[in-house]
Design a protein around this motif. Structure first.
Motif, PDB file in Angstrom:
ATOM      1  N   ASN A  45      -4.684   5.722 -12.364  1.00 59.86           N
ATOM      2  CA  ASN A  45      -3.508   5.695 -13.238  1.00 59.86           C
ATOM      3  C   ASN A  45      -2.565   6.855 -12.920  1.00 59.86           C
ATOM      4  OD1 ASN A  45      -2.047   4.447 -15.237  1.00 59.86           O
ATOM      5  ND2 ASN A  45      -3.269   5.231 -16.943  1.00 59.86           N
ATOM      6  N   LYS A  47      -2.429   8.362 -10.067  1.00 58.40           N
ATOM      7  CA  LYS A  47      -1.856   8.081  -8.744  1.00 58.40           C
ATOM      8  C   LYS A  47      -0.659   7.126  -8.871  1.00 58.40           C
ATOM      9  CE  LYS A  47      -1.474   8.039  -4.317  1.00 58.40           C
ATOM     10  NZ  LYS A  47      -2.158   7.587  -3.147  1.00 58.40           N
ATOM     11  N   LEU A  48      -0.808   6.143  -9.753  1.00 54.00           N
ATOM     12  CA  LEU A  48       0.293   5.197  -9.969  1.00 54.00           C
ATOM     13  C   LEU A  48       1.545   5.923 -10.468  1.00 54.00           C
ATOM     14  CD1 LEU A  48       1.340   2.246 -10.120  1.00 54.00           C
ATOM     15  CD2 LEU A  48       0.448   2.157 -12.456  1.00 54.00           C
ATOM     16  N   THR A  49       1.352   6.865 -11.363  1.00 56.09           N
ATOM     17  CA  THR A  49       2.485   7.657 -11.863  1.00 56.09           C
ATOM     18  C   THR A  49       3.154   8.408 -10.725  1.00 56.09           C
ATOM     19  OG1 THR A  49       1.452   7.908 -14.028  1.00 56.09           O
ATOM     20  CG2 THR A  49       3.138   9.519 -13.447  1.00 56.09           C
ATOM     21  N   LEU A  51       3.098   7.655  -7.530  1.00 56.77           N
ATOM     22  CA  LEU A  51       3.797   6.706  -6.655  1.00 56.77           C
ATOM     23  C   LEU A  51       5.139   6.286  -7.265  1.00 56.77           C
ATOM     24  CD1 LEU A  51       0.837   4.383  -5.522  1.00 56.77           C
ATOM     25  CD2 LEU A  51       2.024   6.084  -4.127  1.00 56.77           C
ATOM     26  N   CYS A  52       5.119   6.025  -8.563  1.00 59.59           N
ATOM     27  CA  CYS A  52       6.366   5.608  -9.229  1.00 59.59           C
ATOM     28  C   CYS A  52       7.411   6.720  -9.161  1.00 59.59           C
ATOM     29  CB  CYS A  52       6.105   5.226 -10.688  1.00 59.59           C
ATOM     30  SG  CYS A  52       5.242   3.660 -10.866  1.00 59.59           S
ATOM     31  N   GLU A  54       7.594   9.056  -6.861  1.00 55.99           N
ATOM     32  CA  GLU A  54       8.017   9.222  -5.468  1.00 55.99           C
ATOM     33  C   GLU A  54       8.962   8.107  -5.020  1.00 55.99           C
ATOM     34  OE1 GLU A  54       4.394   9.293  -3.275  1.00 55.99           O
ATOM     35  OE2 GLU A  54       3.953  11.371  -3.811  1.00 55.99           O
ATOM     36  N   SER A  55       8.826   6.951  -5.635  1.00 55.50           N
ATOM     37  CA  SER A  55       9.527   5.768  -5.129  1.00 55.50           C
ATOM     38  C   SER A  55      11.041   5.819  -5.312  1.00 55.50           C
ATOM     39  CB  SER A  55       8.992   4.518  -5.815  1.00 55.50           C
ATOM     40  OG  SER A  55       9.490   4.461  -7.140  1.00 55.50           O
ATOM     41  N   LEU A  57      12.754   4.411  -7.427  1.00 54.04           N
ATOM     42  CA  LEU A  57      13.249   3.069  -7.760  1.00 54.04           C
ATOM     43  C   LEU A  57      14.437   3.153  -8.696  1.00 54.04           C
ATOM     44  CD1 LEU A  57      10.421   0.522  -8.651  1.00 54.04           C
ATOM     45  CD2 LEU A  57      12.179   0.315  -6.906  1.00 54.04           C
TER      46      LEU A  57
ATOM     47  N   ASN B  21      17.387  -2.445  -4.632  1.00 54.20           N
ATOM     48  CA  ASN B  21      16.678  -1.313  -4.033  1.00 54.20           C
ATOM     49  C   ASN B  21      16.617  -1.416  -2.510  1.00 54.20           C
ATOM     50  OD1 ASN B  21      15.419   0.719  -6.047  1.00 54.20           O
ATOM     51  ND2 ASN B  21      15.196  -1.268  -7.032  1.00 54.20           N
ATOM     52  N   LEU B 121       7.711   2.168  -0.159  1.00 53.57           N
ATOM     53  CA  LEU B 121       6.981   2.274  -1.417  1.00 53.57           C
ATOM     54  C   LEU B 121       7.740   1.660  -2.592  1.00 53.57           C
ATOM     55  CD1 LEU B 121       4.717   3.448  -3.211  1.00 53.57           C
ATOM     56  CD2 LEU B 121       5.944   5.622  -3.160  1.00 53.57           C
ATOM     57  N   ILE B 125       6.511  -1.415  -4.967  1.00 52.49           N
ATOM     58  CA  ILE B 125       6.329  -1.334  -6.414  1.00 52.49           C
ATOM     59  C   ILE B 125       7.170  -2.393  -7.121  1.00 52.49           C
ATOM     60  CG2 ILE B 125       6.687   0.103  -8.473  1.00 52.49           C
ATOM     61  CD1 ILE B 125       6.007   2.546  -6.724  1.00 52.49           C
ATOM     62  N   ARG B 172       0.200  -1.539 -16.128  1.00 53.92           N
ATOM     63  CA  ARG B 172      -0.304  -0.504 -15.212  1.00 53.92           C
ATOM     64  C   ARG B 172      -1.573  -0.976 -14.500  1.00 53.92           C
ATOM     65  NH1 ARG B 172       2.418   4.501 -15.913  1.00 53.92           N
ATOM     66  NH2 ARG B 172       0.860   5.435 -14.529  1.00 53.92           N
ATOM     67  N   MET B 176      -1.882  -1.380 -10.463  1.00 53.73           N
ATOM     68  CA  MET B 176      -2.922  -0.711  -9.660  1.00 53.73           C
ATOM     69  C   MET B 176      -3.597  -1.707  -8.736  1.00 53.73           C
ATOM     70  SD  MET B 176      -4.895   1.628 -12.446  1.00 53.73           S
ATOM     71  CE  MET B 176      -3.945   2.220 -13.827  1.00 53.73           C
ATOM     72  N   PHE B 184      -3.309   2.956  -2.430  1.00 53.02           N
ATOM     73  CA  PHE B 184      -4.271   3.810  -3.140  1.00 53.02           C
ATOM     74  C   PHE B 184      -5.353   4.354  -2.206  1.00 53.02           C
ATOM     75  CE2 PHE B 184      -2.351   2.005  -6.877  1.00 53.02           C
ATOM     76  CZ  PHE B 184      -2.490   3.018  -7.831  1.00 53.02           C
TER      77      PHE B 184
END
Ligand SMILES: [Zn+2]
Lengths: 77, 184
Positions: A45, A47-49, A51-52, A54-55, A57, B21, B121, B125, B172, B176, B184
Motif C-alpha cells: 500500500n 509502495k502504491l502511494t 508510485l502515485c 512519482e507518476s 498523473l 496524460n 508509470l 496507473i 487500492r 496493487m 511492485f
C-alpha cells in the motif's frame, strides 16, 4: 491495543493520506508486528502511494470533460 | 468474442484522462495536450468508418493521437518535432506524404501491444484506474490524484466517510493487483 485486520487495513489506508491519528498508527504498528498479512499489505500500500506520487498523473476536470463531450456531440451531428 | 466496436459517446469518460496524460508526456503543455485530445476525438469520429475492429478502441485512438502530436510538432517546426517526425515515419512508405485522417486504419496500430509494455508509470496507473468500477475510480482519483479532503469528497458525492474508505480500500487493492507484475 488489539485491532482486527480490517481495522488495520483502514488505518493503513488513512495513513496513506495522512489521515490516521498517532494512536491509530501505534495500533497499526503493533498489529503488523504480529500479523504478516497486514505487514505485506502495508508494504504494498505504501509502495502504491509512492508510485502515485512519482507518476505526476493529471486529470481533466469534470467541466473540461463535459466541454469535450459537447464538442464531440456537435461534430457527430 | 465479438470484434471491438467504437463507442464515441463514451470516449471522453473512458479514455480522456489516459489520452491527456499520454499527450502531456509528448508535448509537456497542459493546454496543448487538452487540444490534442479534443482533436483526436473529432478525428476519430471522422475516420470511424475505417475502424476494422482488430485493435482495441483505446489503441486505435492513441494511434490517432500520435499523428496529432506529429502534426503539432510539424506546425511549430521545432527541432524536437523534426526528430520525432523522423522517428515515427521511418518505417513507413508515405515518409514525406501528408497525413490524412481518413487513412487511419487498423494496420497502423500494429505494435500497439509493444507500446503498452513500455508505457510510463503514469499511464500504467491510469490504465488500472480506468479498469475500476466508475464510483471507485472517481473516489480514488479525487482523493489521490486531486488530493481532495475526505470531507469535500463526501459532500460532493453524497457519501459518508466509511463509504469513502471502503471504496478507497477496494480501489487500492485492485490497483496493487493490476500494477503488481511490472511495478511492485
Ligand atoms: Zn492483520
Amino acid at each position: 491495543m488489539k485491532i482486527s485486520c480490517e481495522q488495520a487495513a483502514e488505518i493503513c489506508n488513512k495513513s496513506q493520506y495522512r489521515e490516521a491519528s498517532l494512536m491509530e498508527i501505534i495500533k497499526l504498528k503493533y498489529h503488523i508486528f504480529i500479523c504478516k498479512t497486514c505487514k505485506l499489505f502495508t508494504t504494498k500500500n505504501t509502495k502504491l502511494t509512492k508510485l502515485c506520487n512519482e507518476s505526476k498523473l493529471q486529470i481533466l476536470s469534470e467541466e473540461e470533460k463535459a466541454k469535450m463531450k459537447a464538442e464531440l456531440e456537435k461534430s457527430n451531428n | 468474442m465479438i470484434a471491438n466496436e467504437l463507442q464515441p459517446d463514451k470516449w471522453v469518460e473512458l479514455h480522456a484522462d489516459y489520452l491527456f496524460n499520454y499527450a502531456i508526456g509528448k508535448v509537456s503543455d497542459v493546454e496543448i495536450a487538452k487540444d490534442l485530445v479534443q482533436e483526436t476525438f473529432i478525428a476519430g469520429l471522422n475516420s470511424a468508418k475505417n475502424f476494422k475492429g482488430d485493435a482495441a478502441e483505446r489503441t486505435w485512438l492513441i494511434a490517432i493521437l500520435k499523428r496529432k502530436v506529429i502534426d503539432h510538432y510539424r506546425k511549430i517546426n521545432s527541432k524536437k518535432g523534426k526528430a520525432e517526425v523522423r522517428i515515427q515515419y521511418s518505417d513507413q512508405t508515405d515518409a514525406e506524404g501528408e497525413w490524412l485522417e481518413e487513412r487511419v486504419a487498423d494496420p497502423f496500430v500494429k505494435g500497439g501491444d509493444q507500446e503498452i509494455e513500455n508505457e510510463e508509470l503514469g499511464l500504467a496507473i491510469q490504465n488500472c484506474i480506468d479498469k475500476l468500477p466508475k464510483k471507485q475510480s472517481r473516489v480514488f482519483t479525487m482523493k489521490t490524484i486531486q488530493g481532495m479532503s475526505t470531507e469535500d469528497i463526501c459532500k460532493e458525492l453524497g457519501i459518508n466517510p466509511s463509504n469513502l474508505w471502503v471504496m478507497i480500500h477496494r480501489a487500492r487493492t485492485s490497483l496493487m493487483g493490476c500494477l503488481n507484475q511490472s511495478w511492485f
